[in-house]
Scaffold this motif. Structure first.
Motif, mmCIF file in Angstrom:
data_model
loop_
_atom_site.group_PDB
_atom_site.id
_atom_site.type_symbol
_atom_site.label_atom_id
_atom_site.label_comp_id
_atom_site.label_asym_id
_atom_site.label_seq_id
_atom_site.Cartn_x
_atom_site.Cartn_y
_atom_site.Cartn_z
ATOM 1 N N MET A 139 -0.585 6.615 5.136
ATOM 2 C CA MET A 139 -1.064 5.282 4.764
ATOM 3 C C MET A 139 -2.283 4.850 5.578
ATOM 4 S SD MET A 139 1.943 2.811 6.364
ATOM 5 C CE MET A 139 1.805 1.757 4.984
ATOM 6 N N ASP A 140 -2.521 5.481 6.711
ATOM 7 C CA ASP A 140 -3.688 5.155 7.526
ATOM 8 C C ASP A 140 -4.910 6.003 7.156
ATOM 9 O OD1 ASP A 140 -2.735 7.550 8.430
ATOM 10 O OD2 ASP A 140 -2.700 6.999 10.549
ATOM 11 N N GLY A 141 -4.769 6.870 6.159
ATOM 12 C CA GLY A 141 -5.876 7.704 5.707
ATOM 13 C C GLY A 141 -5.942 9.062 6.377
ATOM 14 N N GLN A 142 -5.028 9.319 7.300
ATOM 15 C CA GLN A 142 -5.018 10.599 8.014
ATOM 16 C C GLN A 142 -4.444 11.703 7.129
ATOM 17 O OE1 GLN A 142 -2.582 10.600 11.516
ATOM 18 N NE2 GLN A 142 -3.311 12.584 12.190
ATOM 19 N N ASN B 251 0.843 -1.196 0.000
ATOM 20 C CA ASN B 251 0.000 0.000 0.000
ATOM 21 C C ASN B 251 0.879 1.247 0.000
ATOM 22 O OD1 ASN B 251 -2.394 -1.483 0.109
ATOM 23 N ND2 ASN B 251 -2.323 -1.608 2.331
#
Length: 111
Positions: free
Chosen positions: A84-87, A61
């Motif tokens: 990568m965590d969408g933050q 990812n």
């Protein structure tokens, strides 16, 4: 009567980075590759967003996504760096300023 256009109209509906924006992004990408932080990238041009994704390895990812959303130009700013965590790590209207959040990763303390 107008002559038919040779290309479908939906080609114009996609958001893309212009040459100046890509030069800024690829300049950062080159520095990060030289530092051994990044290895690969991918780009997507969709109806509402253009995405430049960076990877540590090709088969995982993305570490970060650099997004351009012109519809947010007047509100929060059209550029964003997303982890990568969408933050959302940084958002704004100036691409260079937004990318500074990633430049900090190059600065390491000297032992």
């Amino acid at each position: 009567m107008n002559a038919p256009t040779p290309f479908p109209r939906n080609i114009d509906d996609k958001v893309a980075f212009d040459r100046k924006e890509l030069n800024v992004i690829l300049g950062l990408y080159g520095r990060m590759v030289a530092a051994g932080e990044w290895r690969d990238y991918g780009m997507s041009f969709l109806k509402d967003v253009a995405v430049f994704a960076v990877f540590r390895r090709a088969a995982e990812n993305p570490l970060y996504r650099i997004e351009k959303r012109p519809k947010l130009r007047g509100r929060q700013g059209q550029y964003a760096v997303i982890g990568m965590d969408g933050q959302v790590l940084k958002r704004g209207s100036d691409l260079r300023t937004v990318l500074r959040v990633l430049e900090r990763k190059l600065i390491r303390p000297v032992d």
